[in-house]
Every structure is written in C-alpha cells, then in structure tokens.
Design a protein around this motif. Structure first.
Motif, PDB file in Angstrom:
ATOM      1  N   PHE A   1       0.816  -1.215   0.000  1.00 11.06           N
ATOM      2  CA  PHE A   1       0.000   0.000   0.000  1.00 11.06           C
ATOM      3  C   PHE A   1       0.853   1.270   0.000  1.00 11.06           C
ATOM      4  O   PHE A   1       0.374   2.334  -0.386  1.00 11.06           O
ATOM      5  N   ASP A   2       2.103   1.167   0.405  1.00 13.00           N
ATOM      6  CA  ASP A   2       3.005   2.323   0.363  1.00 13.00           C
ATOM      7  C   ASP A   2       3.235   2.816  -1.058  1.00 13.00           C
ATOM      8  O   ASP A   2       3.644   3.951  -1.264  1.00 13.00           O
ATOM      9  N   HIS A   3       2.993   1.958  -2.033  1.00  9.81           N
ATOM     10  CA  HIS A   3       3.294   2.290  -3.424  1.00  9.81           C
ATOM     11  C   HIS A   3       2.083   2.811  -4.193  1.00  9.81           C
ATOM     12  O   HIS A   3       2.191   3.116  -5.374  1.00  9.81           O
ATOM     13  N   LEU A   4       0.952   2.915  -3.523  1.00 10.65           N
ATOM     14  CA  LEU A   4      -0.234   3.450  -4.175  1.00 10.65           C
ATOM     15  C   LEU A   4      -0.281   4.972  -4.031  1.00 10.65           C
ATOM     16  O   LEU A   4       0.226   5.521  -3.058  1.00 10.65           O
ATOM     17  N   PRO A   5      -0.883   5.671  -4.985  1.00 15.58           N
ATOM     18  CA  PRO A   5      -0.859   7.133  -4.990  1.00 15.58           C
ATOM     19  C   PRO A   5      -1.387   7.792  -3.716  1.00 15.58           C
ATOM     20  O   PRO A   5      -0.868   8.824  -3.299  1.00 15.58           O
ATOM     21  N   PHE A   6      -2.382   7.209  -3.062  1.00 16.78           N
ATOM     22  CA  PHE A   6      -2.960   7.860  -1.885  1.00 16.78           C
ATOM     23  C   PHE A   6      -2.041   7.822  -0.673  1.00 16.78           C
ATOM     24  O   PHE A   6      -2.217   8.589   0.272  1.00 16.78           O
TER      25      PHE A   6
END
Length: 127
Positions: free
Chosen positions: A44-49
């Motif tokens: 999830f660290d790599h998602l835009p949000f």
C-alpha cells in the motif's frame, strides 16, 4: 502440477495470512512458496494515496502490521521453512529449488519504499 515441473508461488505476508490453509496444497503438491515478508501491507506504500495520508493512519489502516510466526505456520502444514534476508541468500536457497518449502524473504519496509520511489536507490541496495 500436471507437468510435474517444479512450481514456485510468490506471495506477500498479508495475503498468505488471509489464506494460510493454502499451504496444505503446497505441501501436498511439492510447491515452493516464496513469502515476501515486509511486516504487513507494504504494497500500500506504493499506491498514490499513501503520500497524502498521515503516517499513523497509513500504518493503522492500510499497512496492518503483523507478527506472524511463519516458521510455525510452515511446520503446521509440514513444509520446510527457510528464512532469508538478502537477494543473495534468496538466490542460494532457490538453487537447487527445494520442494514443499516456505521461503520467508524478509524485506525492510523502508528500503522497499525507497527502492520503488527511486530506481537508482533500488539498484544501489541490490546485490
């Protein structure tokens, strides 16, 4: 399975914990499972949000840190367990390919985040 060729499954720590009973199939069919253990939910660290969220909210709501004992989990399903902490060690443990084995590749979450944000960082941290 039909070809009898060695099979490797690559899976993240949270995904494995959500479907731990699949290890019974891995043991039965001699599948090698490579587990990427970054402490839980690092993808999830790599998602835009991720950059827009407060760090505490991202940690509590998305990363979902886990403290799984993957050696015990492997033993419960009669799989061999090997733990590695570098790409070099992973390459060594995969040659020759072990069968019916859970290979836990421990990944530092901060190094992983830095590597994805900067290709030069990833190249510098890989052996």
């Amino acid at each position: 399975q039909a070809s009898q060729a060695p099979t490797v499954a690559l899976i993240g720590d949270q995904t494995l914990l959500h479907d731990a009973t699949s290890l019974a199939l891995a043991a039965r069919h001699g599948v090698t499972v490579v587990l990427l253990n970054n402490g839980g939910g690092g993808i999830f660290d790599h998602l835009p949000f991720a950059a827009a969220l407060p760090a505490e909210l991202l940690e509590r709501g998305w990363r979902a840190p886990q403290g799984g004992d993957f050696a015990a989990l492997a033993a419960a399903f009669r799989l061999e367990h090997r733990r590695v902490a570098s790409l070099e060690a992973l390459a060594k443990v995969l040659t020759p390919l072990p069968r019916a084995c859970l290979i836990e590749a421990v990944i530092d979450p901060a190094t992983s985040r830095a590597g994805f944000s900067s290709p030069a960082t990833l190249a510098a941290t890989s052996p």
